[in-house]
Design a protein around this motif. Structure first.
Motif, PDB file in Angstrom:
ATOM      1  N   ALA A 103     106.653 -54.322   3.509  1.00  0.00           N
ATOM      2  CA  ALA A 103     105.559 -55.274   3.684  1.00  0.00           C
ATOM      3  C   ALA A 103     105.081 -55.489   5.008  1.00  0.00           C
ATOM      4  CB  ALA A 103     106.455 -56.630   3.092  1.00  0.00           C
ATOM      5  N   VAL A 104     105.260 -54.843   5.962  1.00  0.00           N
ATOM      6  CA  VAL A 104     104.622 -54.860   7.352  1.00  0.00           C
ATOM      7  C   VAL A 104     104.101 -53.542   7.615  1.00  0.00           C
ATOM      8  CG1 VAL A 104     106.159 -56.435   8.196  1.00  0.00           C
ATOM      9  CG2 VAL A 104     106.906 -54.325   8.254  1.00  0.00           C
ATOM     10  N   ALA A 105     103.420 -53.628   8.900  1.00  0.00           N
ATOM     11  CA  ALA A 105     102.714 -52.457   9.296  1.00  0.00           C
ATOM     12  C   ALA A 105     103.603 -51.441  10.082  1.00  0.00           C
ATOM     13  CB  ALA A 105     101.565 -52.807   9.916  1.00  0.00           C
ATOM     14  N   GLY A 106     104.998 -51.966  10.606  1.00  0.00           N
ATOM     15  CA  GLY A 106     105.773 -51.212  11.572  1.00  0.00           C
ATOM     16  C   GLY A 106     106.758 -52.225  11.662  1.00  0.00           C
ATOM     17  N   PHE A 107     107.792 -51.266  12.293  1.00  0.00           N
ATOM     18  CA  PHE A 107     109.311 -51.964  12.657  1.00  0.00           C
ATOM     19  C   PHE A 107     109.608 -51.620  14.150  1.00  0.00           C
ATOM     20  CE2 PHE A 107     109.116 -51.321   7.907  1.00  0.00           C
ATOM     21  CZ  PHE A 107     109.777 -52.156   7.698  1.00  0.00           C
ATOM     22  N   VAL A 108     110.115 -52.421  14.767  1.00  0.00           N
ATOM     23  CA  VAL A 108     110.882 -52.407  16.105  1.00  0.00           C
ATOM     24  C   VAL A 108     112.199 -51.860  15.950  1.00  0.00           C
ATOM     25  CG1 VAL A 108     111.611 -53.536  18.202  1.00  0.00           C
ATOM     26  CG2 VAL A 108     109.242 -53.896  16.985  1.00  0.00           C
ATOM     27  N   LEU A 109     112.631 -50.999  16.604  1.00  0.00           N
ATOM     28  CA  LEU A 109     113.957 -50.544  16.634  1.00  0.00           C
ATOM     29  C   LEU A 109     114.629 -50.652  18.082  1.00  0.00           C
ATOM     30  CD1 LEU A 109     112.577 -48.674  14.130  1.00  0.00           C
ATOM     31  CD2 LEU A 109     114.750 -47.101  14.850  1.00  0.00           C
ATOM     32  N   LEU A 110     115.774 -51.114  18.230  1.00  0.00           N
ATOM     33  CA  LEU A 110     116.396 -51.116  19.167  1.00  0.00           C
ATOM     34  C   LEU A 110     117.097 -49.588  20.033  1.00  0.00           C
ATOM     35  CD1 LEU A 110     118.857 -54.425  18.725  1.00  0.00           C
ATOM     36  CD2 LEU A 110     116.702 -54.517  19.902  1.00  0.00           C
ATOM     37  N   ARG A 111     117.376 -49.678  21.330  1.00  0.00           N
ATOM     38  CA  ARG A 111     117.504 -48.145  21.901  1.00  0.00           C
ATOM     39  C   ARG A 111     118.858 -48.481  22.743  1.00  0.00           C
ATOM     40  NH1 ARG A 111     113.837 -44.052  24.756  1.00  0.00           N
ATOM     41  NH2 ARG A 111     114.002 -45.294  26.718  1.00  0.00           N
ATOM     42  N   ARG A 112     119.846 -47.891  22.532  1.00  0.00           N
ATOM     43  CA  ARG A 112     121.224 -47.981  23.406  1.00  0.00           C
ATOM     44  C   ARG A 112     120.914 -46.729  24.426  1.00  0.00           C
ATOM     45  NH1 ARG A 112     127.307 -46.712  21.734  1.00  0.00           N
ATOM     46  NH2 ARG A 112     126.305 -44.892  20.833  1.00  0.00           N
ATOM     47  N   GLU A 113     121.340 -47.001  25.671  1.00  0.00           N
ATOM     48  CA  GLU A 113     121.021 -45.885  26.668  1.00  0.00           C
ATOM     49  C   GLU A 113     122.268 -45.391  27.196  1.00  0.00           C
ATOM     50  OE1 GLU A 113     118.009 -45.235  27.526  1.00  0.00           O
ATOM     51  OE2 GLU A 113     116.997 -46.834  26.824  1.00  0.00           O
ATOM     52  N   TRP A 114     122.196 -44.092  27.367  1.00  0.00           N
ATOM     53  CA  TRP A 114     123.351 -43.400  27.946  1.00  0.00           C
ATOM     54  C   TRP A 114     123.051 -43.355  29.512  1.00  0.00           C
ATOM     55  CZ3 TRP A 114     128.138 -41.720  26.832  1.00  0.00           C
ATOM     56  CH2 TRP A 114     128.856 -40.661  27.936  1.00  0.00           C
ATOM     57  N   VAL A 115     123.859 -44.004  30.089  1.00  0.00           N
ATOM     58  CA  VAL A 115     123.625 -44.227  31.649  1.00  0.00           C
ATOM     59  C   VAL A 115     124.665 -43.369  32.475  1.00  0.00           C
ATOM     60  CG1 VAL A 115     123.695 -45.831  33.564  1.00  0.00           C
ATOM     61  CG2 VAL A 115     123.186 -46.666  31.215  1.00  0.00           C
ATOM     62  N   PHE A 116     124.304 -41.996  32.814  1.00  0.00           N
ATOM     63  CA  PHE A 116     124.868 -41.091  33.683  1.00  0.00           C
ATOM     64  C   PHE A 116     126.278 -40.431  33.001  1.00  0.00           C
ATOM     65  CE2 PHE A 116     123.087 -43.920  37.021  1.00  0.00           C
ATOM     66  CZ  PHE A 116     121.829 -43.201  37.112  1.00  0.00           C
ATOM     67  N   TRP A 117     127.281 -41.650  32.948  1.00  0.00           N
ATOM     68  CA  TRP A 117     128.495 -40.823  32.467  1.00  0.00           C
ATOM     69  C   TRP A 117     129.188 -41.878  31.480  1.00  0.00           C
ATOM     70  CZ3 TRP A 117     127.882 -41.985  37.601  1.00  0.00           C
ATOM     71  CH2 TRP A 117     128.406 -43.364  38.152  1.00  0.00           C
ATOM     72  N   ARG A 118     128.487 -42.891  30.772  1.00  0.00           N
ATOM     73  CA  ARG A 118     128.775 -43.684  29.656  1.00  0.00           C
ATOM     74  C   ARG A 118     127.815 -44.337  29.016  1.00  0.00           C
ATOM     75  NH1 ARG A 118     131.361 -49.319  31.605  1.00  0.00           N
ATOM     76  NH2 ARG A 118     130.550 -49.841  29.715  1.00  0.00           N
ATOM     77  N   TRP A 119     127.908 -45.083  28.004  1.00  0.00           N
ATOM     78  CA  TRP A 119     126.899 -45.869  27.230  1.00  0.00           C
ATOM     79  C   TRP A 119     126.680 -47.266  28.182  1.00  0.00           C
ATOM     80  CZ3 TRP A 119     123.649 -43.744  24.185  1.00  0.00           C
ATOM     81  CH2 TRP A 119     124.087 -42.627  23.400  1.00  0.00           C
ATOM     82  N   GLN A 120     125.644 -47.613  27.926  1.00  0.00           N
ATOM     83  CA  GLN A 120     125.441 -49.072  28.495  1.00  0.00           C
ATOM     84  C   GLN A 120     126.267 -49.828  28.033  1.00  0.00           C
ATOM     85  OE1 GLN A 120     121.180 -49.615  26.862  1.00  0.00           O
ATOM     86  NE2 GLN A 120     122.019 -51.748  26.819  1.00  0.00           N
ATOM     87  N   PRO A 121     126.760 -51.134  28.515  1.00  0.00           N
ATOM     88  CA  PRO A 121     127.909 -52.052  28.049  1.00  0.00           C
ATOM     89  C   PRO A 121     127.000 -52.519  26.923  1.00  0.00           C
ATOM     90  CG  PRO A 121     126.874 -53.035  30.182  1.00  0.00           C
ATOM     91  CD  PRO A 121     126.487 -51.502  29.962  1.00  0.00           C
ATOM     92  N   ARG A 122     128.185 -53.162  25.959  1.00  0.00           N
ATOM     93  CA  ARG A 122     127.530 -53.714  24.693  1.00  0.00           C
ATOM     94  C   ARG A 122     126.703 -54.876  24.923  1.00  0.00           C
ATOM     95  NH1 ARG A 122     132.291 -53.949  20.036  1.00  0.00           N
ATOM     96  NH2 ARG A 122     132.290 -51.756  19.655  1.00  0.00           N
ATOM     97  N   ARG A 123     127.056 -55.808  25.656  1.00  0.00           N
ATOM     98  CA  ARG A 123     126.331 -57.028  26.076  1.00  0.00           C
ATOM     99  C   ARG A 123     125.229 -56.994  26.862  1.00  0.00           C
ATOM    100  NH1 ARG A 123     130.659 -61.549  26.873  1.00  0.00           N
ATOM    101  NH2 ARG A 123     131.805 -60.125  27.782  1.00  0.00           N
ATOM    102  N   ALA A 124     125.031 -55.628  27.360  1.00  0.00           N
ATOM    103  CA  ALA A 124     123.622 -55.520  28.082  1.00  0.00           C
ATOM    104  C   ALA A 124     122.369 -55.370  27.202  1.00  0.00           C
ATOM    105  CB  ALA A 124     123.594 -54.268  28.992  1.00  0.00           C
TER     106      ALA A 124
END
Length: 263
Positions: A103-124
């Motif tokens: 019902a909208v023209a677009g959707f925003v998705l969140l993105r989780r980043e891999w930072v060198f040797w680990r995923w960014q922390p959950r609460r970042a």
């Protein structure tokens, strides 16, 4: 009622290491379109083997290249991905559900980043982008760098998180900072920021604190600290290169480091 058919669109350049996971994650799509800009590492062959419809054209800049890829899509609804991104199963389900009654023209998705040797922390804090959209009501912004999808109509945030593998090491992140800062200077050909020297001195510290503390990357240990330092360096480079151009009387356009990188 059947869901809206979906075209997944990806631009590529020598991305054979990450493209397979990207394309495997969107097998539910009705078509996958890959627009390549001259890969020499088997990227196009891999895309074809994964069932994508592959096209090729010289690199036209990040925004223009993505717009060209979007224009190649057959269906009205498009999911735009980078070649180093992938949809986890939960996100793929959310995208498919969203197309049942969009019902909208677009959707925003969140993105989780891999930072060198680990995923960014959950609460970042997660970055967020419009990636799923009705292409008849959307277009790329036209910026040289940090290009985005501009939507003519309402946009809603989707409960879906992309995985972004990005730069796997510090050298890659520094190279990207150098390249993107040069492109930022190109974007500002007709705009000179006020207090340029003060920005060059103060803003890197502001950028570090914003990334490390406000965005919560202090929770990521040394990976978060190093990423924040590189982010601050990127902020410094933007203004230093603008100052360099000003001191040269505008005769020297900033080109070093501005070449195409991985899509």
């Amino acid at each position: 009622m059947a869901r809206e058919p979906l075209s997944v669109v990806v631009t590529t350049f020598n991305n054979v290491d990450t493209l397979g996971a990207c394309l495997d994650s969107v097998r539910f799509a009705d078509e996958i379109v890959v627009l390549d800009s001259g890969s020499t590492d088997g990227t196009r062959e891999l895309a074809s083997a994964k069932g994508a419809r592959v096209h090729e054209q010289p690199f036209a800049g990040y925004s223009a290249q993505k717009q060209a890829a979007i224009d190649l899509a057959t269906h009205r609804w498009v999911l735009l991905l980078d070649s180093d991104e992938a949809l986890p199963a939960a996100a793929a389900d959310a995208v498919a559900r969203a197309l049942d009654t969009p019902a909208v023209a677009g959707f925003v998705l969140l993105r989780r980043e891999w930072v060198f040797w680990r995923w960014q922390p959950r609460r970042a804090r997660l970055n967020h982008y419009v990636r799923l959209f009705d292409r008849s009501r959307a277009r790329m912004s036209g910026h040289e760098v940090h290009e985005s999808v501009v939507v003519d109509g309402p946009v809603r945030r989707l409960d879906a998180v992309l995985d972004h593998y990005g730069e796997r090491d510090i050298a890659g992140r520094v190279d990207k900072a150098n390249r993107y800062s040069s492109l930022q200077v190109r974007d500002r050909r007709t705009r000179r920021p006020s207090f340029l020297k003060a920005r060059m001195v103060v803003y890197p510290t502001v950028a570090f604190l914003r990334y490390y503390l406000w965005r919560g990357h202090w929770r990521g240990g040394w990976a978060g600290f190093v990423a924040a330092r590189v982010h601050a360096f990127y902020a410094f480079l933007k203004y230093a290169k603008l100052y360099e151009r000003e001191r040269s009387g505008g005769q020297r356009d900033i080109v070093g480091g501005a070449e195409r990188g991985d899509e």
